[in-house]
Each structure stands twice: as structure tokens, then as C-alpha cells.
Design an enzyme around this catalytic site. Structure first.
Site, PDB file in Angstrom:
ATOM      1  N   LEU A  86      10.666 -16.884   7.997  1.00 30.44           N
ATOM      2  CA  LEU A  86      10.583 -16.187   6.709  1.00 30.44           C
ATOM      3  C   LEU A  86       9.133 -16.037   6.256  1.00 30.44           C
ATOM      4  O   LEU A  86       8.850 -15.339   5.290  1.00 30.44           O
ATOM      5  CB  LEU A  86      11.376 -16.936   5.634  1.00 30.44           C
ATOM      6  CG  LEU A  86      12.898 -16.903   5.770  1.00 30.44           C
ATOM      7  CD1 LEU A  86      13.550 -17.657   4.630  1.00 30.44           C
ATOM      8  CD2 LEU A  86      13.401 -15.466   5.800  1.00 30.44           C
ATOM      9  N   GLY A  87       8.237 -16.725   6.943  1.00 28.42           N
ATOM     10  CA  GLY A  87       6.823 -16.617   6.572  1.00 28.42           C
ATOM     11  C   GLY A  87       6.382 -17.687   5.585  1.00 28.42           C
ATOM     12  O   GLY A  87       5.606 -17.418   4.677  1.00 28.42           O
ATOM     13  N   GLY A 104       4.353 -20.040   6.212  1.00 28.29           N
ATOM     14  CA  GLY A 104       2.906 -20.207   6.372  1.00 28.29           C
ATOM     15  C   GLY A 104       2.134 -19.216   5.519  1.00 28.29           C
ATOM     16  O   GLY A 104       1.122 -19.561   4.909  1.00 28.29           O
ATOM     17  N   ILE A 105       2.622 -17.980   5.461  1.00 29.14           N
ATOM     18  CA  ILE A 105       1.927 -16.937   4.691  1.00 29.14           C
ATOM     19  C   ILE A 105       2.097 -17.203   3.188  1.00 29.14           C
ATOM     20  O   ILE A 105       1.155 -17.023   2.405  1.00 29.14           O
ATOM     21  CB  ILE A 105       2.467 -15.531   5.057  1.00 29.14           C
ATOM     22  CG1 ILE A 105       2.267 -15.253   6.550  1.00 29.14           C
ATOM     23  CG2 ILE A 105       1.801 -14.446   4.210  1.00 29.14           C
ATOM     24  CD1 ILE A 105       0.833 -15.212   7.007  1.00 29.14           C
ATOM     25  N   PRO A 114      23.546 -17.457   0.335  1.00 29.88           N
ATOM     26  CA  PRO A 114      22.813 -18.312   1.287  1.00 29.88           C
ATOM     27  C   PRO A 114      21.728 -19.143   0.589  1.00 29.88           C
ATOM     28  O   PRO A 114      21.514 -20.308   0.945  1.00 29.88           O
ATOM     29  CB  PRO A 114      22.190 -17.308   2.265  1.00 29.88           C
ATOM     30  CG  PRO A 114      23.036 -16.088   2.159  1.00 29.88           C
ATOM     31  CD  PRO A 114      23.525 -16.037   0.751  1.00 29.88           C
ATOM     32  N   THR A 115      21.093 -18.547  -0.426  1.00 32.20           N
ATOM     33  CA  THR A 115      20.055 -19.283  -1.164  1.00 32.20           C
ATOM     34  C   THR A 115      20.686 -20.439  -1.946  1.00 32.20           C
ATOM     35  O   THR A 115      20.175 -21.567  -1.929  1.00 32.20           O
ATOM     36  CB  THR A 115      19.317 -18.317  -2.115  1.00 32.20           C
ATOM     37  OG1 THR A 115      18.625 -17.376  -1.306  1.00 32.20           O
ATOM     38  CG2 THR A 115      18.336 -19.040  -3.016  1.00 32.20           C
ATOM     39  N   LYS A 171      20.586 -15.082 -12.099  1.00 37.36           N
ATOM     40  CA  LYS A 171      21.701 -15.697 -11.376  1.00 37.36           C
ATOM     41  C   LYS A 171      21.179 -16.778 -10.417  1.00 37.36           C
ATOM     42  O   LYS A 171      21.706 -17.897 -10.365  1.00 37.36           O
ATOM     43  CB  LYS A 171      22.440 -14.603 -10.592  1.00 37.36           C
ATOM     44  CG  LYS A 171      23.663 -15.085  -9.870  1.00 37.36           C
ATOM     45  CD  LYS A 171      24.384 -13.894  -9.250  1.00 37.36           C
ATOM     46  CE  LYS A 171      25.530 -14.375  -8.384  1.00 37.36           C
ATOM     47  NZ  LYS A 171      26.081 -13.268  -7.607  1.00 37.36           N
ATOM     48  N   CYS A 208     -12.487 -16.352  27.289  1.00 36.63           N
ATOM     49  CA  CYS A 208     -12.120 -17.539  28.060  1.00 36.63           C
ATOM     50  C   CYS A 208     -11.679 -17.135  29.473  1.00 36.63           C
ATOM     51  O   CYS A 208     -12.525 -16.790  30.276  1.00 36.63           O
ATOM     52  CB  CYS A 208     -11.077 -18.364  27.322  1.00 36.63           C
ATOM     53  SG  CYS A 208     -11.169 -20.094  27.803  1.00 36.63           S
ATOM     54  N   ARG A 232     -10.506 -25.830  30.939  1.00 35.40           N
ATOM     55  CA  ARG A 232     -10.922 -26.896  31.867  1.00 35.40           C
ATOM     56  C   ARG A 232     -11.939 -26.383  32.891  1.00 35.40           C
ATOM     57  O   ARG A 232     -12.716 -27.132  33.423  1.00 35.40           O
ATOM     58  CB  ARG A 232      -9.724 -27.409  32.670  1.00 35.40           C
ATOM     59  CG  ARG A 232      -8.664 -28.090  31.833  1.00 35.40           C
ATOM     60  CD  ARG A 232      -7.571 -28.687  32.728  1.00 35.40           C
ATOM     61  NE  ARG A 232      -6.360 -28.891  31.964  1.00 35.40           N
ATOM     62  CZ  ARG A 232      -6.158 -29.929  31.153  1.00 35.40           C
ATOM     63  NH1 ARG A 232      -7.085 -30.867  31.037  1.00 35.40           N
ATOM     64  NH2 ARG A 232      -5.043 -30.049  30.474  1.00 35.40           N
ATOM     65  N   HIS A 257     -13.478 -19.316  22.253  1.00 35.28           N
ATOM     66  CA  HIS A 257     -12.473 -18.497  21.557  1.00 35.28           C
ATOM     67  C   HIS A 257     -12.987 -18.032  20.190  1.00 35.28           C
ATOM     68  O   HIS A 257     -12.677 -18.663  19.175  1.00 35.28           O
ATOM     69  CB  HIS A 257     -11.182 -19.301  21.368  1.00 35.28           C
ATOM     70  CG  HIS A 257     -10.442 -19.536  22.637  1.00 35.28           C
ATOM     71  ND1 HIS A 257      -9.446 -18.703  23.081  1.00 35.28           N
ATOM     72  CD2 HIS A 257     -10.578 -20.500  23.575  1.00 35.28           C
ATOM     73  CE1 HIS A 257      -8.993 -19.151  24.237  1.00 35.28           C
ATOM     74  NE2 HIS A 257      -9.663 -20.238  24.562  1.00 35.28           N
ATOM     75  N   GLU A 289     -12.025 -15.679  18.378  1.00 41.12           N
ATOM     76  CA  GLU A 289     -10.948 -15.241  17.480  1.00 41.12           C
ATOM     77  C   GLU A 289     -10.536 -16.339  16.501  1.00 41.12           C
ATOM     78  O   GLU A 289     -10.020 -16.049  15.418  1.00 41.12           O
ATOM     79  CB  GLU A 289      -9.745 -14.748  18.290  1.00 41.12           C
ATOM     80  CG  GLU A 289      -8.917 -15.810  19.027  1.00 41.12           C
ATOM     81  CD  GLU A 289      -9.481 -16.217  20.397  1.00 41.12           C
ATOM     82  OE1 GLU A 289     -10.673 -15.974  20.652  1.00 41.12           O
ATOM     83  OE2 GLU A 289      -8.709 -16.802  21.198  1.00 41.12           O
TER      84      GLU A 289
HETATM   85  N1  GLN Z   1      -7.299 -21.373  32.444  1.00 40.96           N
HETATM   86  C1  GLN Z   1      -8.690 -21.321  32.115  1.00 40.96           C
HETATM   87  C2  GLN Z   1      -9.287 -22.708  32.003  1.00 40.96           C
HETATM   88  O1  GLN Z   1      -8.609 -23.662  31.759  1.00 40.96           O
HETATM   89  C3  GLN Z   1      -8.949 -20.519  30.857  1.00 40.96           C
HETATM   90  C4  GLN Z   1      -8.319 -21.094  29.626  1.00 40.96           C
HETATM   91  C5  GLN Z   1      -8.230 -20.135  28.468  1.00 40.96           C
HETATM   92  O2  GLN Z   1      -8.283 -18.910  28.647  1.00 40.96           O
HETATM   93  N2  GLN Z   1      -8.083 -20.661  27.271  1.00 40.96           N
HETATM   94  O3  GLN Z   1     -10.467 -22.858  32.136  1.00 40.96           O
END
Ligand code: GLN
Length: 548
Positions: A15-16, A18-19, A191-192, A224, A382, A463, A508, A510
Site C-alpha cells: 500500500l506504500g 514507506g512512502i 476491510p478497514t 463512517k 558496479c 567482492r 553505487h 544511485e
Molecule cells: N558481482 C560483482 C561483484 O561482486 C558486482 C556487484 C554489483 O554489481 N553490485 O563484484
């Protein structure tokens, strides 16, 4: 003393919560309070790090290296403040702590039980961030749905906290669904009512009911719900479907969710919400001037949640560029040298996604080759960066079996190899190179133009790494290693000469993109895609003129 808000969910999952939790937090933050959000998940994995993305979506990583639920990504994207290990707790972690204590003899002579030992440990962790003195308000989202067997100890912990704290220090917000029955042309509240009754049977009485709905709730319906759920009508909040998750805070503001919570917490004299930056972002998001199409090449593309942070980072970067970013999901398993042109033509940029294991890697390598040769803006994250290194090894350096030892342990050119400290690692959970690491950027590089900074810190989860044994071969052949972790000598960023935009990062980015701080690589990648799109249109029109 911090105050506590608990967000529970009823009727169904997805249902969201987290948002809603993040939106409420955003509004309280906008009114000047120091807020954090934490998520308590009832599953037995110690953390979601060992879960397949198909099971649980993306694994979000914090600065301190915790592998967490993807909702923490929403918390950071909304609040623009980092979370940590303490912000995500699972049943597995709770039991692990209690069982370790039992082995150490801490409960010597006692029978260790769900109540009080497990519930005490849940309560201790629920209050941890509040006791740090850093926050005015701690919002706790309970994973799962009320009535689930595994969420019982968590609900019991909330009941005890609600009982222990002064009334004005605790609020319970319950998120439910008001389904619309087409045949009856009616919104249904039953349901609520049932889910609130279930919660009440477990001893927790919600103070606010947030109703997910596809249609507006009129005041009779709200009354209600209020009557049967034992709350005041103003505590029934409509959460109607929004075009973008980022509109939800403003919708909650209109509905008065923050005010009802502030009143219950006895916060008087709170200031008007300061949401200028947020509104500015929404305005830009809603008024794009251009459009680009980016290919997301991955192997979990069927499931949107698997690449949640990447998709959100594109929303942030698109808004700041006033450019609609259309993502085309491309399954890397379906890509090969014969169909690559067909599958990738017309795209203004290619992102090769992170991942683990060998499924779909050859398609990713083909996609890198296509982007490199056709000078299409390329961004590898990555595993995506590792694929770019392999592609360069095979097709520029001529090492046809260049590979990562993750996929081919016997390759004669292990250009991506296991990090030394990983070689002795046997356990799976929490043992990768995780969390924030420093990276030093070469001033004469695309990375420097992007970051405008020589020193950056980014989050990791992997890794394997670039094998420095081959560094000079690569550099001599034109690969630029523009970002290095000096402490370990690890290559963190690669680029290409003679390419308008080609960047691969071992980390990463992102995970650090927020509404108020869009990540510079995503921002510049979208910009490069925009320029690429504009240039290819010119080529088309020049072509047309020539034919005329
Ligand atoms: N499988 C790769 C590693 O472990 C890349 C991991 C990833 O893309 N997060 O290094």
C-alpha cells in the site's frame, strides 16, 4: 526526549507504507523538527543482503555498510539525511542478539521467551535512535500486514511502548485500503474496519487512519470510517493514488496528516512548512522541455523494485534537466551480437546495471561494445563497470577470454578479480565490500567535470575489483582510470578517451541521489543523452535536406 510515531499496515501489502512514512517525515522536517525513520521487518533473514532481488527488490546500502530494505532509500531520498544500520531491524537480528545473550549467560537460570525477551529487544531497538539525542521524532514503519503471525511480537512491542510513554509522546498511524467495487459503484470500508479491529485485538489502538484509495472519500465515508475505527473524522486521511510518489507529501499536507500528528504529540506553535525546494523540484518534474530514452540493461528488469534507486535517481536527474527520462528495460539475457543493433537503436544513452553471477553478462558486454563503438552515452554501475573493463580487454586489447573470475575462474586474463580481503571470506551475509569509501579523482577527467571535486565518498557493495596486474596495459591502450581509492589502490572509476560520455563506476552512485541533491553522474548522464538526442536529430534533418 524524542517522540515516537508508528506506522502499521492493514488489509494488504504494497500500500506504500514507506512512502506515507517518508511523506509524514518530510512534512515534520519541513516544519523544523529533526526526524528519522526506521523500518522493522518481520522476516528471519538477519538483513535483506542475502535476498534475491526477485524476492525483495533492491538491497539498499547505507554509509555505515548496512544492507537494508529498499524503503530506507525512500527515507533518504525524501529527507536528504543518511540512515544507518540502526534504521533497519529484522526478526533475524532480534533473535540473533537474544540468542547470543543467552549463550553468554545473560539470562542465566531464566526461560528465554518471546514475551518479554524478544519484545524487550524489539523495544530497545525501537528506542535506540530516539535515545541518541539527535532526533525530535522517530518514525517506525512496521513491515508486513497486521494479522501476520510473524508481526505479532512487533505489534506487542508497540502496544507496550504506547502504554509506557506519556500519551503525547506516541502516535500510531494505520494505513489501510478502501477498495472500490465497480459492480456496486461503491467504496468499501469493511476491510478497514476489520484490520483496525485486528490491530485493536492485539492491543494497539491507532490514532490516525490513512486510507489508500483510487477514488475520493467524501465526508460521510470519512465519518463512517471514523465512527467504526474509533478516531475523530479529521484523523481519517485520504491517500489517493498520485502520479508521482513525490507528490504524496503535498497531498498529505492538504489532508492535514502532519497537523493531526503534531496535535496528538502536543507540539504547539509549529512553524509553517518550508517546502520551496520540494515544490521547485515538482514543478520541474511536471514541466519537461525535452525527452530522452535511456536503455536500462539488466537481468532483473521484469521487477521494477530491483533497480529502485537507479530509477529514482533518473527521476531526480530528469527534473533538474527539465527533461523527461523514459527508461526502456532491456533484458541482457536477450542481447547478442546479431540483434544488438535492433534492440538498442534509437536509445540516447545506455546504463548497464549492477548484478551478480553469470546470467546475462554476455549481453551486457555486447551493450558496452555497442555504446563504445557508436559513441552513445554510457554509464556502467558496479557490475556494469566490470563489464566495460572486460569488453575493453576483449575487443581493444585483444584478449578474447578476458573475464571476471566471478563468472570464469579459469580465464587466462582475469581482468576483474576477487579482492584480497575477500579470498578468505566464507559467510555470505554482510561480508562484501560494503558502505562508504573515499575516492580521489584525477582533475583532468570527465569524473572531475561531473563532481567538481577531487575527493568524494561513495557507497559500495561488491567482492570483485579491477585487477591492477593489467593496469598499465589498459592505460596504454587508452582507458582512463580517473578515480582511485588511495588506501587500497583500487580503481573506482573508468572512462574512455575519444568518447563524448563513457563512465563506469565500481560503486553505487544511485544510493546517494535525493530530491534535493540529485546525483551529479545521473544529472550529467541525462545531459549527455539530451545532447546526443539533439545531435542525432540534426543528423536526421541534414539527411532529409540532402535527399531533397
Ligand atoms: N558481482 C560483482 C561483484 O561482486 C558486482 C556487484 C554489483 O554489481 N553490485 O563484484
Amino acid at each position: 526526549m524524542a517522540k515516537y510515531i508508528f506506522v502499521t499496515g492493514g488489509v494488504t501489502s504494497s500500500l506504500g507504507k514507506g512512502i506515507i512514512a517518508a511523506s509524514l517525515a518530510k512534512l515534520l522536517q519541513a516544519r523544523g523538527l529533526k526526524v528519522t525513520i526506521q523500518k522493522f521487518d518481520p522476516y528471519i533473514n538477519v538483513d535483506p543482503g542475502t535476498l534475491n532481488p526477485y524476492e525483495h527488490g533492491e538491497c539498499y546500502v547505507t554509509d555505515d555498510g548496512a544492507e537494508t530494505d529498499l524503503d530506507l532509500g525512500h527515507y533518504e531520498r525524501f529527507l536528504n539525511i543518511p540512515t544507518s544500520q540502526a534504521n533497519n531491524v529484522t526478526t533475524g537480528r532480534i533473535y540473533q542478539t537474544v540468542i547470543n545473550k543467552e549463550r553468554e549467560g545473560e539470562y542465566l537460570g531464566k526461560t528465554v521467551q518471546v514475551v518479554p525477551h524478544i519484545t524487550d529487544e524489539i523495544k530497545r531497538r525501537m528506542m535506540l535512535l530516539g535515545n541518541s539525542g539527535k532526533f525530535d521524532v522517530v518514525i517506525t514503519e512496521l513491515g508486513g500486514t497486521v494479522g501476520d503471525i510473524e508481526s505479532l511480537p512487533f505489534v506487542e512491542a508497540v502496544r507496550q511502548i504506547q502504554w509506557e510513554l506519556p500519551e503525547e509522546d506516541c502516535v500510531v498511524v494505520h494505513l489501510t485500503l478502501i477498495p472500490y467495487l465497480k459492480s456496486a459503484k461503491e467504496l468499501k470500508t469493511k476491510p478497514t474496519q476489520h484490520s483496525v479491529r485486528l490491530l485493536s485485538e492485539e492491543g494497539v489502538h491507532p490514532n490516525v487512519i490513512v486510507c489508500r484509495t483510487e477514488h475520493k472519500l467524501n465526508s460521510d465515508l470519512k465519518k463512517k470510517i471514523a465512527l467504526f475505527c474509533n478516531v475523530k473524522p479529521e484523523a481519517v486521511i485520504e491517500a489517493i493514488d498520485a502520479n508521482s510518489i513525490y507528490e504524496v507529501p503535498l497531498k498529505m499536507l492538504e489532508e492535514g496528516l502532519d497537523v493531526i500528528v503534531l496535535k496528538k504529540l502536543h507540539y504547539n506553535g509549529y512553524s509553517a512548512p518550508e517546502l520551496n525546494k520540494w515544490e521547485d523540484f515538482l514543478n520541474k518534474l511536471g514541466s519537461p522541455k525535452n525527452k530522452v530514452t535511456i536503455g536500462l540493461i539488466g537481468k532483473y528488469v521484469e521487477l521494477q523494485d530491483a533497480y529502485k534507486s537507479i530509477l529514482e535517481a533518473f527521476v531526480h536527474a530528469g527534473a533538474i534537466n527539465q527533461c523527461k527520462v523514459q527508461i526502456v528495460n532491456i533484458h541482457s539475457e536477450h542481447l547478442n551480437s546479431k540483434n544488438i543493433e535492433d534492440k538498442l537503436k534509437g536509445l540516447d544513452g545506455l546504463l548497464v546495471a549492477p548484478g551478480f553471477g553469470s546470467r546475462g553478462v554476455e549481453g551486457k558486454i555486447e551493450a558496452v561494445k555497442y555504446a563504445r563503438e557508436n559513441k552513445i552515452p554510457f554509464f556502467g554501475i558496479c557490475l556494469g563497470m566490470q563489464m566495460a573493463v572486460i569488453e575493453f580487454g576483449r575487443n581493444v586489447l585483444g584478449w578474447s577470454d578476458a573475464h571476471s573470475t566471478e563468472m570464469d575462474p579459469t580465464t587466462t586474463h582475469p581482468v576483474i578479480a576477487l579482492m584480497d580481503e575477500q579470498k578468505k571470506v566464507k559467510n555470505k551475509g554482510g561480508t562484501m565490500r560494503l558502505g562508504a569509501y573515499d575516492c580521489e579523482i584525477d582533475e583532468d577527467s570527465l569524473a572531475y567535470q561531473i563532481y567538481q571535486n577531487k575527493e568524494i565518498s561513495e557507497r559500495h557493495r561488491h567482492r570483485w575489483e579491477f585487477n591492477n596486474k593489467y593496469l598499465s596495459d589498459y592505460v596504454n591502450a587508452g582507458l582512463i582510470t580517473s578515480g582511485i581509492n588511495k588506501a587500497k589502490g583500487l580503481v573506482e572509476i573508468i572512462e574512455l578517451k575519444d568518447h563524448p560520455f563513457f563512465i563506469g563506476v565500481q560503486y553505487h552512485p544511485e544510493l546517494k541521489s535525493t530530491v534535493e541533491n540529485p546525483h551529479p553522474i545521473f544529472v550529467n548522464f541525462v545531459k549527455a543523452a539530451k545532447e546526443y538526442a539533439a545531435a542525432s536529430q540534426t543528423v536526421q534533418s541534414v539527411g532529409k535536406n540532402q535527399t531533397v
